[in-house]
Each structure stands twice: as C-alpha cells, then as structure tokens.
Enzyme design. Structure first.
Site, PDB file in Angstrom:
ATOM      1  N   GLY A   1       0.796  -1.158  -0.022  1.00  0.00           N
ATOM      2  CA  GLY A   1      -0.262   0.034   0.056  1.00  0.00           C
ATOM      3  C   GLY A   1       0.677   1.078  -0.103  1.00  0.00           C
ATOM      4  O   GLY A   1       0.108   2.288  -0.050  1.00  0.00           O
TER       5      GLY A   1
ATOM      6  N   ARG B   1       2.164  -0.800  -6.185  1.00  0.00           N
ATOM      7  CA  ARG B   1       2.625   0.362  -6.815  1.00  0.00           C
ATOM      8  C   ARG B   1       4.043   0.967  -6.605  1.00  0.00           C
ATOM      9  O   ARG B   1       4.535   1.580  -7.345  1.00  0.00           O
ATOM     10  CB  ARG B   1       1.513   1.404  -6.309  1.00  0.00           C
TER      11      ARG B   1
ATOM     12  N   ARG C   1      -7.245   4.610 -14.471  1.00  0.00           N
ATOM     13  CA  ARG C   1      -7.372   5.407 -13.102  1.00  0.00           C
ATOM     14  C   ARG C   1      -7.811   6.720 -12.912  1.00  0.00           C
ATOM     15  O   ARG C   1      -8.557   7.069 -12.203  1.00  0.00           O
ATOM     16  CB  ARG C   1      -5.600   5.604 -12.419  1.00  0.00           C
TER      17      ARG C   1
ATOM     18  N   CYS D   1     -15.993   6.864 -26.520  1.00  0.00           N
ATOM     19  CA  CYS D   1     -17.264   7.532 -26.618  1.00  0.00           C
ATOM     20  C   CYS D   1     -18.025   7.587 -25.075  1.00  0.00           C
ATOM     21  O   CYS D   1     -19.064   7.079 -24.800  1.00  0.00           O
ATOM     22  CB  CYS D   1     -18.095   6.993 -27.732  1.00  0.00           C
ATOM     23  N   GLU D   2     -17.214   8.171 -24.233  1.00  0.00           N
ATOM     24  CA  GLU D   2     -17.711   8.609 -22.891  1.00  0.00           C
ATOM     25  C   GLU D   2     -17.307  10.058 -22.520  1.00  0.00           C
ATOM     26  O   GLU D   2     -16.204  10.361 -22.535  1.00  0.00           O
ATOM     27  CB  GLU D   2     -17.121   7.567 -21.862  1.00  0.00           C
TER      28      GLU D   2
ATOM     29  N   TYR E   1      -1.342  -0.310 -12.518  1.00  0.00           N
ATOM     30  CA  TYR E   1      -2.666  -0.080 -12.712  1.00  0.00           C
ATOM     31  C   TYR E   1      -3.085   0.457 -14.208  1.00  0.00           C
ATOM     32  O   TYR E   1      -4.029   1.270 -14.250  1.00  0.00           O
ATOM     33  CB  TYR E   1      -3.374   0.515 -11.658  1.00  0.00           C
TER      34      TYR E   1
END
Length: 430
Positions: free
Chosen positions: A243, A291, A327, A358-359, A386
């Site tokens: 984390g 990460r 993300r 198309c968003e 990610y």
C-alpha cells in the site's frame, strides 16, 4: 521532469527513458505505448530488499499492479515472491519462472478451481478472508489429500486516509475478517483437519503517503498474535501487506514516506515486541508492495490528434483513452503530463487531455497548461501501476504495446493488439 519518475529525464530537449529517446520509441512502436525502465524497476525492488537486510523477510510483489511476464521474470530473478488474487495470476507467475513456494494467494472470492490450482502447485499460503472460505478450502484440500497453509486477512478497522475505492481496512470494507471476529475465526481454522494455520495478514489500502496507519495496524496484529499464542495457536509469519504510495507529482500532495524509513520503523516495533515476548518462536515478515515497485517505473506515450478550443474548455484530444489508463476515470487520479519534445517559446494554453472513447468520463488529465500541436507525443508519467492490468477493449480498441528499456536497448514485451485479435474468439450464429 519530476523526481517522481526516476530514470526518465530530458537530454538535448527530448525526454528519455534511461538513455533511449521516447520520441524514437513512439516512431518505432507507435502509440499508445507503455514504456518501462528496467533500472527503475530493480532499484525500487532493491530498496525493499536492502531495508530488510539479513532478516527473515519475503517481498511478495502484488502483481495486480502490473503483471507483464517480463516484469515478473525480472523480479523473480531478484528473489521476489508474488501476491496473487486469481488463478490466472498464478499461471502468469509460473509462465515467468516464478517460485510457487513464494506465492501468497489473496482475494475474497477464490473459486474451487483457484484453490485446486494453487494447492497443486504447493503455494506458500492462502490469505483467507471469511469463515465460508475456510470451510471451502478445507473441503478442497481434503479432497486432494493435501493440507492448505493459511493465514487470516484481518481487518483492523484502521483508516488508511486514502481514496475510498482503495481503502480496504475499515469495517465497511468487503475485505478481510473483522478484528473483533478474528480470534474466533482462528479457532475455527485451527480445528479444521486439512488446514495448517501459519500466519496473519493485513492490508489496509493503497497509495498510502503516511506510514502511521500501517504502524497502527501492526500494533493490532501484534495484540492478536499474543492472544492466539495464549490459546496455543502459534503463528510463523506476519504479513503487513503493501500500500505504500508514490509521488505522482501533484502540486500540494505530501511526499510518501521512503521505503527505508517505513521498514526501519516497522522492524524496530517488531524487535521491541519480540524482545519483550521471550518465547523464542521465530516469525517471518512478509510484504506485499505493488505500486511502490512499479508505479514510477513506466510512462504511457500518447500522440496528440486534435486541439479543440471551446468557450468554456479547451481539449487536447490524444490517441490514448480510458481503456488504456483507467485510473483518472475510476479514481479521479492525478497523472503527470509532459511533452516528449517541448516547444520552446510558444504560447501555452489550459487543456483537458482527453481520449477518443465515446464517454464523457474519458479523460487522462484536467486543466493542464500545455504548449502542444497535432502530432506531438506526450508522456503520461507514473503509469507503471494499474495501467495495462486495468485496460479494456472498449470501443473495440486494441490494448497498447509494452516495451522495457535497458539503457540503450529496447525489448518489446507485449505486442499491440489488433482488431482481429479482439473478435477471434467470437462466433456467428449459423
């Protein structure tokens, strides 16, 4: 260039990965393109290994962050174990030459097939997240004539102070066994004939910039380990999860605690506890970083298609989209944007960097000052985690190619998907 992405810097006015010009990579491999630095990857892993020193510790890379086989292979050769959340991820570890004996299997929804696969390869441990899972795993192991090594993922109800979508340690989370229920759940596990209770696990969230919540979680795990020992349930490993965050370069955001400082504080707390305990039982410490190993190792290259200026907003329309890098749309995440070949002395303007999907949620960065024109290549920084693992084929868009740079050598480690690849498994009704 921000220090948040090491081994990426400008030379003679062109952004480079190590000693390779990103403009050259865009020309040769096209865009969108993920570019990773081998030196940055190994440096990040070595920071954990160095901080562990000669201790009995295992760094299990959380491969959901980036599961490219070449990255897994490089880490396995460095001695890494792996934190997996699916049977498919285990097969990736095996394909990359990783050691299943260093694999931790996390996740709330392990299927019977997942369990059978993991048991057949004798993985190190299952991180179990419910009583129902304990009973299922016991039955599956018994049917195979095996004993499953388990730890419980304990939810300590510690606020990770991160985005709610990536906070996993609160009572409202779907993850883990509630701290107040953990003692009884361990009793159930210890009584099941085909399970061997070996450890305890905790993971409170992702992109943590402060180690105080992690150390608070550790204190609660230590409390529970001591309670279990009084009942004769002796644990042999302590998995504090992962984390730790990275510096995405966002203005005003606090810098993450360095790995060596965090691990130093954690080991001092463990040493104090072990010194006071006097039972002589050794305990291995396991970490699950993701990460912080790969996030700042990669950039996503994208080409400007159009500049569209409006009354309220200016848009820099690029060929990468939310299907390539989820993300920003999913977490409203801030990503750094840099021109590969900056224009000198030209007037900059304020843009939203958006893709062709198309968003309305298809954006990579908002309100960025850019001096750009059609055909320019931009680098979205800190895109190593990610990125490709969350990518989709929405709008029948092929997923990006991936390359790893090693000095002036370039390795294509994933080919770009073509449209025909996307419907190769589909069938017409006759």
């Amino acid at each position: 260039m921000s220090h948040s992405t090491p081994h990426f810097d400008y030379h003679n006015g062109v952004l480079h990965a190590e000693t390779t010009a990103l403009s050259t990579l865009a020309e040769v491999y096209g865009t969108p393109l993920y570019v990773y630095s081998k030196a940055a990857l190994l440096s990040n892993f070595d920071a954990y290994a160095s901080a562990c020193g000669t201790r009995d510790a295992l760094i299990c890379y959380a491969m959901k962050a980036n599961s490219n086989l070449a990255i897994l292979d490089l880490l396995a050769r460095r001695g890494a174990g792996f934190d997996i959340v699916s049977g498919g991820e285990l097969l990736r570890v095996l394909a990359a030459g990783g050691d299943p004996g260093k694999v931790i299997f996390s996740g709330v929804g392990k299927s019977v097939a997942d369990m059978r696969l993991a048991l057949s390869h004798d993985i190190l441990c299952f991180n179990v997240e419910s009583i129902a899972e304990l009973h299922r795993l016991n039955e599956v192991a018994g049917s195979m004539g095996k004993t499953a090594r388990i730890s419980l993922r304990v939810n300590p109800n510690v606020d990770a102070k991160t985005h709610p979508y990536i906070a996993t340690g609160l009572k409202a989370s779907k993850f883990g066994v509630a701290f107040d229920d953990a003692l009884q759940t361990y009793r159930v596990a210890a009584a099941l004939p085909h399970l061997a209770v070996t450890g305890i696990d905790c993971h409170i969230g992702s992109q943590l910039l402060d180690d105080a919540p992690l150390l608070a979680a550790l204190d609660k795990l230590i409390e529970l380990i001591d309670e279990l020992a009084l009942e004769g349930i002796v644990l042999h490993h302590l998995d504090i999860g992962g984390g730790l965050g990275i510096d995405y370069g966002e203005a005003g955001e606090a810098a993450p605690v360095p790995v060596d400082i965090y691990l130093g504080r954690l080991f001092r707390r463990i040493d104090q506890w072990r010194s006071a305990r006097h039972d002589g039982v050794p305990i291995k410490v396991i970490f699950e970083p993701g990460r912080s190993i790969v996030g700042n190792v990669g950039v996503l290259l994208t080409t400007v298609e159009y500049l569209k200026k409006g009354e309220e907003k200016n848009f820099c329309i690029v060929d990468a989209a939310m299907n390539d890098l989820m993300r920003p749309a999913l977490y409203q995440a801030w990503m750094g944007v840099h021109a590969v070949r900056p224009h000198s002395g030209e007037t900059a303007d304020l843009y939203d960097v958006v893709g062709p999907v198309c968003e309305s949620g298809d954006w990579l960065a908002k309100d960025r000052i850019l001096s750009a024109e059609a055909g320019d290549v931009l680098a979205i920084t800190c895109a190593g985690a990610y990125g490709l693992t969350m990518a989709s084929n929405y709008n029948t868009r092929g997923r990006a190619a991936e390359v790893i740079v090693d000095g002036d050598r370039v390795h294509l480690v994933r080919e770009r998907e073509q449209a025909a690849d996307l419907f190769a498994l589909e069938r017409l009704i006759k």
